[in-house]
Design an enzyme around this catalytic site. Structure first.
Site, PDB file in Angstrom:
ATOM      1  N   LYS A 143       5.255   7.747   1.466  1.00 21.84           N
ATOM      2  CA  LYS A 143       6.041   6.842   0.328  1.00 21.84           C
ATOM      3  C   LYS A 143       5.875   8.081  -0.807  1.00 21.84           C
ATOM      4  CE  LYS A 143       2.704   3.733   0.961  1.00 21.84           C
ATOM      5  NZ  LYS A 143       2.876   1.450   0.858  1.00 21.84           N
ATOM      6  N   ARG A 144       5.104   9.007  -0.891  1.00 24.77           N
ATOM      7  CA  ARG A 144       5.057   9.678  -1.833  1.00 24.77           C
ATOM      8  C   ARG A 144       6.229  10.163  -2.368  1.00 24.77           C
ATOM      9  NH1 ARG A 144       0.081   8.793  -1.364  1.00 24.77           N
ATOM     10  NH2 ARG A 144       0.119  10.040   0.245  1.00 24.77           N
TER      11      ARG A 144
END
Ligand code: GLU
Length: 452
Positions: free
Chosen positions: A214-215
């Site tokens: 998700k980063r």
């Protein structure tokens, strides 16, 4: 509650924007619930106070709704502390869990309390709807922590209490949660709660087969939305990531997918996120978009992007470009990119011409000037209506071009109008820009050639 009613949960942790993985989890739960006439619970798992953020929660809700999903009930774990406390006290009173005071791992030297489950250390086997029977030896988990205190439960405990309180029948989640399942089953058993059915599907991977995280900002739903992907296309693509419907169809709306959805059909190996395929899906939906809506959005984006370049907008010209745009783009960001690169400037403003480029490669400039002069005369003498139809323009110059050599005649004509080595043919461009600009541009090319 009616027995046999399917109830699933969409339980994101609001610790980041809604990424594709969250959307996929939500879509699969949604399809399963709707297929079985069941209900969907949205549960914001915000027990990690440091990492959770209301803005992320909002983004996840908004993104999932934008994709077309919905749910019947909404809960937030931070508002349910008293419920978890009741369950924790039940375990402590029955001596199935105990409070222990230990040195904090985070801050060595500091003592902190922790609630630990008395782990019977049994073998746990559960049936996974996708992967079949899975057995874990839980002895190595020892007496694992389930809360920091009776009012501060850890993730596993809150999930188990909530799944029971919310009568969840099916837990559908990514395989990164498989190793959590035996812990959660041990807690369920200590509390005497029913076990839901589990289904763990494989993760999808980045194009290089690495794990999507998700980063990586570019995998959030909001990013795709900002780039101009259509929600139906993104939903369709994500749903089919790791699922092949029995009919083999690809372009499907939610209702079509609900009819065909069987959890057993989810692939057992990880799918690869393929941006080209997503673009293909988006193009299918752009092509199906009603003409008027497509035209309005095209013109809005063009006007806005040309403005940034300082090029004057003309609604008439913009409107006549709509068909051309539809042929060329897969996503709205393609249009923004084309306009920003100046691809459409010559439709709105006279191009800068390079004298050496006006004749066809290797041809004499004097001949190019002669051809332009002839075309100029033909078009100047033609009625204005000629410009309403590119085929009429073509007919008007075609026999001359055929006689003198098409490349030798049409290259300078096209270049005079567009100033580009590559562009649509001169008839199409002339019809879009109109008579007066066409003649003006031809004349300016002639005078550039004359000023050797
Ligand atoms: N909140 C967890 C997560 O976002 C999901 C928990 C679960 O599915 O049990 O990873």
């Amino acid at each position: 509650m009616k027995s046999g009613l399917v109830r699933v949960r969409i339980p994101p942790s609001p610790t980041g924007f809604c990424h594709v993985g969250t959307a996929r989890m939500a879509i699969l739960n949604f399809l399963f619930a709707r297929r079985h006439g069941g209900q969907i619970i949205f549960r914001s798992e915000d027990t990690d106070k440091e990492r959770s953020n209301a803005a992320y929660e909002e983004d996840i809700i908004e993104s999932l709704k934008w994709l077309g999903l919905e749910w019947e009930e909404f809960y937030r774990q931070s508002e349910r502390t008293l419920i978890y406390k009741k369950y924790l006290e039940q375990l402590i009173n029955a001596d199935k869990a105990y409070i222990s005071v230990e040195e904090s791992k985070k801050e060595p030297g500091k003592m902190a309390s922790v609630v630990r489950l008395r782990n019977p250390g049994t073998l746990i086997t559960f049936h996974d709807l996708i992967r079949g029977d899975i057995t874990f030896d839980t002895a190595e988990l020892k007496d694992f922590a389930i809360a920091r205190s009776v009012v501060d439960p850890l993730y596993h405990f809150a999930v188990v209490a909530d799944d029971a309180e919310m009568s969840i029948t099916h837990v559908i989640r990514g395989e990164e949660h498989i190793s959590n399942t035996p812990r959660q089953i041990l807690i369920q058993e200590a509390l005497g709660l029913a076990r839901p059915q589990y289904a763990h599907y494989p993760l999808h991977l980045a194009a290089d087969k690495s794990k999507l995280s998700k980063r990586k900002g570019d995998v959030s739903v909001r990013d795709y939305r900002e780039k101009g992907y259509l929600p139906q296309a993104l939903l369709n693509y994500i749903a089919l990531l790791g699922w092949t419907p029995p009919s083999g169809r690809e372009v499907m709306d939610l209702n079509d997918m609900i009819k065909e959805f069987n959890i057993e059909d989810l692939h057992r190996s990880g799918a690869v996120f393929d941006i080209e395929k997503l673009r293909w899906f988006n193009r299918q939906y752009l092509t199906k978009m009603p003409e008027k809506i497509f035209a309005n959005e095209t013109m809005r984006i063009m006007a806005e992007t040309l403005d940034v370049r300082g090029v004057a907008w003309s609604e008439n010209v913009g409107r006549s470009l709509v068909t051309l745009v539809r042929e060329r783009i897969s996503v709205w960001e393609d249009l923004r990119a084309l306009v920003s690169e100046g691809e459409f400037d010559y439709f709105f403003t006279d191009p800068k011409l390079d004298r050496a480029e006006i004749p066809e490669k290797g041809k004499d400039p004097a001949n190019a000037a002669r051809h332009l002069d002839t075309i100029n005369k033909i078009l100047a003498d033609s009625p204005n209506e000629l410009f309403a139809d590119q085929n009429k323009i073509k007919e008007a110059v075609w026999s001359y071009a055929t006689k003198e050599g098409r490349g030798a005649v049409l290259w300078p004509f096209r270049y005079a109008l567009t100033g580009r080595a590559r562009s649509p043919d001169p008839f199409e461009v002339a019809a879009i820009i109109g008579k007066e600009p066409t003649l003006r541009r031809i004349n300016s090319a002639i005078s550039i050639l004359g000023n050797a």
